[in-house]
Design a protein around this motif. Sequence first.
Motif, PDB file in Angstrom:
ATOM      1  N   SER A  46      -1.552 -32.572 100.145  1.00  0.00           N
ATOM      2  CA  SER A  46      -1.850 -32.000  98.836  1.00  0.00           C
ATOM      3  C   SER A  46      -3.336 -32.133  98.529  1.00  0.00           C
ATOM      4  N   THR A 199      -5.014 -34.102 103.785  1.00  0.00           N
ATOM      5  CA  THR A 199      -4.779 -34.479 102.396  1.00  0.00           C
ATOM      6  C   THR A 199      -6.151 -34.675 101.758  1.00  0.00           C
ATOM      7  N   ASP A 215      -3.220 -29.705  93.406  1.00  0.00           N
ATOM      8  CA  ASP A 215      -1.774 -29.670  93.268  1.00  0.00           C
ATOM      9  C   ASP A 215      -1.326 -30.777  92.321  1.00  0.00           C
ATOM     10  N   ASN A 230       2.119 -33.448  88.871  1.00  0.00           N
ATOM     11  CA  ASN A 230       1.856 -32.113  89.364  1.00  0.00           C
ATOM     12  C   ASN A 230       1.141 -31.295  88.297  1.00  0.00           C
TER      13      ASN A 230
END
Lengths: 322, 443
Positions: A46, A199, A215, A230
């Motif tokens: 992410s 990441t 994200d 999130n």
Amino acid sequence: MSIFADIENPISQETIMDLLTVKNVSKQYVGHKALDDVSLAIPRGSVYGLLGPNGAGKTTLIRIINRITAPDSGQVFFGDRELSPDDVYRIGYLPEERGLYKKMKVGEQAVFFARLKGLSRRDAIAQLKGWFIKFGIQDWWNKKVEELSKGMAQKVQFIVTVLHKPELLIFDEPFSGFDPINANLLKEEILSLRDQGATVIFSTHNMASVEEICDHITLINKSHNILSGNVDEIRRRYGANVFEVAYRGEEEALHKAVGERCEWIDGSQSESVYRTVKLHVRNDADVRAVIAAANEAVELRSFHEIIPSMNDIFIRAVNGKL
Amino acid sequence: MSNTFIIIQREFNERVRKKSFIITTLLMPVLMIILMVAPALIMQYSGGEEKRIAVIDESGIVASQLQSNDELIFEPTDLSVDEARKELTDHYAVLCIGSDVVANPSDVKFYVNSSSSISVEEAISNQLEHLIETEKLKQYNIDNLQQILDEVQTSVSMQTFRNDKSQEGETEAQSSIAATAIGYVLGFILYMFLLIYGAMVMQSVIEEKNSRVLEVMVSSVRPFQLMMGKIFGIASVAVVQIVIWGVLIGGVGAAVLPQLMPEQMAAGVEAMQEGAPQAAEVAAASDFDPEMVQAVASITDAGYVTKIFVCLLLFVLGGYLLYSAMFAAVGSAVDSVQDAQQLQTPIMVPIILALLMMLAVIKDPNSQLAFWFSMIPLTSPVVMIARIPYDIPMWEIVLSLVLLYASFIGMVWVAAKIYRVGIFMYGKKPDLKELWKWVRYPF
């Protein structure tokens, strides 16, 4: 990963998905507390935004992850085990301050850093040339760093940071000093690195970039983690039930139809034949009923929710109004 | 390839390619040769202008026997003292000798028009002493006095040999003049290397800290590797510089010296180097001072020069490593060279002490003082290197080196701890107490 291994493991099965876990980390400097019991989990693959006003403790957290400083208490886990000195080799770090040797030539310096990260000289040169072409900076290879502007130097540094394809990338304010075109270029590169499996932790107070590429986020204020999650969820969660309505017809009629269930935020504006208005739907009211009523009264063109920007959420959170 | 090695490579390349390095490396030997040769040349060509000295001789014995030379010209005069002092202002001085100077040698007065000089005074009093001594001897009415005096006159110049038990029967010529001179030069070279290269390490650490390069590298390099890379990188520069100097000076010396040397001297030198028993006679037969021949013999002896050169390299390296570790620690703790002043004190004191000790030790290289200061690691490089031309026992050199390198390892351990904390610490100016706290940080 066997099940038995997990029994003794302090991290539960579901958090294995997280590449990096920070648990109850505190760090005290002389005179002030930089981090107070901060916990967060960074999901694998992410782009994770680390937000917060200046002096909130973001850089301290990054330095702890990089093992530049040690936390007073708390732990940091890399994957399923505690962060060890060798893990720093799996991290690429772009610090906020530009750290390059001023007197060294750009190409030589890039090769030097690449070799420190384990690339052979030949591989380093080949890959660097590719990146230099991609960023349109082939001509800089033999320039000295001191001849470059801040933004230029940072491009070089970005390349050096990502060249060895580390699992975890940490960018501290990567967009400062960039013009919009180059900022965009960088943004795309960051996203494409994520798509290749990296990441990314990314510290900033530029909220527009957060919406575009993050994200997940964590908001740190006054050394506390005050908001984590999130990005879309957070924006929805802090959405205030505000809708924008575009319609053709009489303002009076619309007001009469939905007035009891809604609060008028902005007055009606007229753009050619359509008017738009912002409504706050009262919490107990049913949105579908409001739409139905409005549809009866006027010719509806659109009816959509206004999701607050991260900027709004940031300001509200920092000011304690969430 | 290990990261430390990559860092060493970078440090080395960056420095060796600098113009300043190339220039100093090439010019320094030239400068050193000039420094050594210049005083001799100056002495040779500036014999001093001639000094005319008017002599008023009331005794009537001295004036005629005073011998003029290139510098001092004695001119007897009949003027009285007062007249001479007033009128003979174009003379350097007026020398007034009392009437009964043989019985009362203190009755000599010297009136100088400008400023006097010790060498002139000594030359005159030497002549007078000799004359008066001769006059006194004459009073004993010895026959053939002049002949006896000429025969008695002697000048001793010693040649020093060291008894070498391992090579029985053979003795090696060793000149203490050459040893002292070489000792001084070596001691100063070492002192300069410690200071210049140590400060270079410190400055470079400070620069690296301020440019925040370290934060970029922290994900690929341990601070310890970085520190060691820097120390050894700069060390390799120092070694290369010394080797270049050695080759330049040695090469130029080997090429030029034999041509400059007069034939007779060369023969003497050769005989001495071969340890031939008739060396002394060969040397004495030449017109040159045997001591001088011996000095030349020892500084041109290949074995002797090689030994000194190897020792110089080892001690420069060891001393540099020890001090540079301390300099690196100090550099990591501060933000600018100015801030480093206070923390540098514990480094500068032993360096300066070493220099002072070296000056004392060179006069008596086998004393207790010399021994102990050439064993204590902080002073040993400078003191020991100054003793090495004197042929001191091998075990002392080895022990001193072992202690030096061992203490370097200990110092690195301490310095690395300070470096680890200091290098990421900005804005705060620590004192020595603070540094000690860093050493005990649990990293």
